[in-house]
Design a protein around this motif. Structure first.
Motif, mmCIF file in Angstrom:
data_model
loop_
_atom_site.group_PDB
_atom_site.id
_atom_site.type_symbol
_atom_site.label_atom_id
_atom_site.label_comp_id
_atom_site.label_asym_id
_atom_site.label_seq_id
_atom_site.Cartn_x
_atom_site.Cartn_y
_atom_site.Cartn_z
ATOM 1 N N SER A 108 0.863 -1.188 0.000
ATOM 2 C CA SER A 108 0.000 0.000 0.000
ATOM 3 C C SER A 108 0.895 1.232 0.000
ATOM 4 N N ALA A 109 0.277 2.387 -0.145
ATOM 5 C CA ALA A 109 1.016 3.646 -0.040
ATOM 6 C C ALA A 109 1.445 3.867 1.403
ATOM 7 N N THR A 153 -2.160 8.518 0.671
ATOM 8 C CA THR A 153 -3.336 8.623 -0.200
ATOM 9 C C THR A 153 -4.253 9.756 0.258
ATOM 10 N N GLU A 203 1.432 4.169 -4.217
ATOM 11 C CA GLU A 203 1.890 2.775 -4.162
ATOM 12 C C GLU A 203 3.158 2.575 -4.998
ATOM 13 N N PHE A 209 -3.468 -1.604 -5.396
ATOM 14 C CA PHE A 209 -4.538 -0.604 -5.504
ATOM 15 C C PHE A 209 -4.768 -0.090 -6.920
ATOM 16 N N ARG A 225 -10.703 2.728 -2.179
ATOM 17 C CA ARG A 225 -9.859 2.854 -0.999
ATOM 18 C C ARG A 225 -9.703 1.492 -0.308
ATOM 19 N N GLY A 226 -8.494 1.223 0.114
ATOM 20 C CA GLY A 226 -8.204 -0.065 0.731
ATOM 21 C C GLY A 226 -7.987 -1.181 -0.287
ATOM 22 N N GLY A 227 -7.896 -0.816 -1.575
ATOM 23 C CA GLY A 227 -7.900 -1.809 -2.655
ATOM 24 C C GLY A 227 -6.659 -2.668 -2.800
ATOM 25 N N SER A 228 -5.591 -2.360 -2.074
ATOM 26 C CA SER A 228 -4.391 -3.194 -2.197
ATOM 27 C C SER A 228 -4.639 -4.635 -1.739
HETATM 28 N N1 ASP Z 1 -3.519 3.511 -0.525
HETATM 29 C C1 ASP Z 1 -4.874 3.167 -0.796
HETATM 30 C C2 ASP Z 1 -5.764 3.630 0.329
HETATM 31 O O1 ASP Z 1 -5.326 4.112 1.328
HETATM 32 C C3 ASP Z 1 -5.038 1.693 -1.030
HETATM 33 C C4 ASP Z 1 -4.688 0.812 0.144
HETATM 34 O O2 ASP Z 1 -4.144 1.238 1.138
HETATM 35 O O3 ASP Z 1 -4.970 -0.392 0.044
HETATM 36 O O4 ASP Z 1 -6.941 3.489 0.234
#
Ligand code: ASP
Ligand code: MG
Length: 406
Positions: A41-42, A47, A74, A136, A150-153
């Motif tokens: 992830s970043a 992000t 990322e 992501f 968001r959260g896609g990693s």
């Molecule tokens: N960096 C993106 C986010 O914060 C994806 C991730 O963290 O999975 O949503």
């Protein structure tokens, strides 16, 4: 030799020290003779910071540019991680989403993966490189950069594990795994050794935000086991999988809660066909999703109809429903935004009587008043006042989770 896919979240790669510490874990897996693919992830709040900056320059940034911008977070972490691995004497290469073969549809900011072409990854593994993929993100048929939401990693990691036929997908994060309930609310919460996909999805959609739900759905579809564990410790974590043994199935797995609940009640609704449709149609047209719906039995041909929405949708829902209520001759419409949902979740509840009664008794003993009740095959949910959430979750945790251990 096994092929391992490991994903590290934003906190796990938050600064240079964290990147080094994670790099050591990756090299340990490699030195055991495994082929290793890493998804990152970043770093930290990258992000969020990019989103804020974009909005400082343009209140409505173009969706394509926004995805191209956010995907850079990322790219930064994947290249830095690769440099850290190289500094430790390992052969490593970073790949962005395009290079990693993650193809998606064109829905910017919430793109769906349509296909993974792992050719380049396999070539690099063949050359004995550790492959570090920027999570992501993907690429559309028109070669535009897309992001997966968001959260896609997490979803990137599961998709790669599936397409590379890994034995399992390992997700490393800043918590120790999946808990029986929120440990911030209930300190006695216990880490689960394992949990089924459906249970995980119910817990996640009811507030246990450990993983991206889409990633769990994808893993369930392909039967890919997911290990969720901390990157800050060596503790074993929680395995999310489909093969929970019979005996362990027969249990409540966890207690979930959600504070984002508001209720609308239409009082004195005439009891005749078509009324429910006239109330819910305008809501669905406006894109408001309605959760729990309860209509009581009518007295003198008048019924009360209640339903829940998220708190941010309450005002809009009230504005839509008030004119309808007048039109159909209902008495009035009331809204309440200080509610919460509390649920018990477990595959073991299927076809087993007694869970609902036990739940209601636990509430009764604590003086918790139940406003609405809904159930799915593996969940019983009560809507209560927000003020009583801690008391309610604590009572259920003691009745269903702690009791099993006695
Ligand atoms: N960096 C993106 C986010 O914060 C994806 C991730 O963290 O999975 O949503
Ligand atoms: Mg994140």
């Amino acid at each position: 030799m096994a092929l391992i896919v490991q994903k590290y979240g934003g906190t796990s790669v938050g600064d240079a020290e964290r990147i080094k510490s994670v790099a050591r874990r990756i090299t340990a897996a490699k030195e055991k003779g495994n082929q290793v693919v890493v998804v990152v992830s970043a770093m930290g709040d990258t992000t969020d910071n990019l989103v804020t900056m974009a909005h400082q320059l343009n209140p409505q940034p173009d969706a394509r540019e926004m995805d191209a911008l956010l995907a850079t977070g990322e790219v930064v972490s994947s290249t830095l991680m690769t440099m850290a691995l190289e500094a430790m004497g390992h052969k490593a290469i970073s790949l962005n989403g395009i290079q990693a073969g993650i193809r998606t549809d064109t829905a910017h900011s919430r793109a769906r993966i349509t296909q993974v072409d792992p050719k380049r990854i396999l070539e690099e593994l063949e050359r004995d490189f550790i492959v570090v993929v920027a999570g992501f993100q993907g690429v559309s048929d028109g070669m535009d950069v897309t992001t997966l939401g968001r959260g896609g990693s997490d979803t990137t990691a599961v998709a790669l594990a599936i397409s590379l036929k890994a034995r399992r997908c390992e997700i490393y994060t800043d918590v120790e795994g999946v808990y029986t309930t929120d440990p911030n609310l209930i300190p006695e919460a216990k880490k689960l050794e394992e949990i089924g996909y459906e249970e995980m999805l119910e817990l996640a959609s009811y507030g246990a935000k450990v993983m991206h739900s889409r990633a769990v759905e994808l893993a369930q579809l392909y039967g890919m086991p997911i290990l969720v564990a901390s990157s800050f410790s060596e503790n074993p974590g929680t395995l999310i999988h489909g093969g929970i043994p019979m005996e362990i199935r027969n249990k409540v797995r966890g207690i979930a809660y959600d504070l984002d609940v508001a209720k609308v009640t239409v009082i004195g609704v005439p009891d005749k066909p078509g009324i429910a449709a006239s109330i819910f149609e305008p809501l669905s047209t406006a894109g408001i999703s309605v959760d729990t719906i309860v209509q009581n039995a009518s007295i003198n041909n008048l019924a009360d109809l209640s339903f829940t929405v998220t708190r941010s949708d309450l005002d809009k829902a009230m504005r839509l429903i008030e004119p309808v209520a007048r039109l159909i001759g209902a008495q009035k419409c009331v809204g309440d935004s200080s509610l919460a949902k509390v649920s018990i979740v477990g595959t073991g509840m299927q076809n087993t009587p007694g869970y609902a009664a036990k739940m209601f008794k636990a509430f009764y003993q604590e003086g918790v008043n139940i406003q609405l009740i809904t159930t799915s095959e593996i969940r019983i949910t009560c809507i209560i006042t927000e003020k009583q959430v801690k008391k309610a979750v604590d009572a259920l945790h003691r009745a269903f989770v702690m009791e099993k251990e006695a």
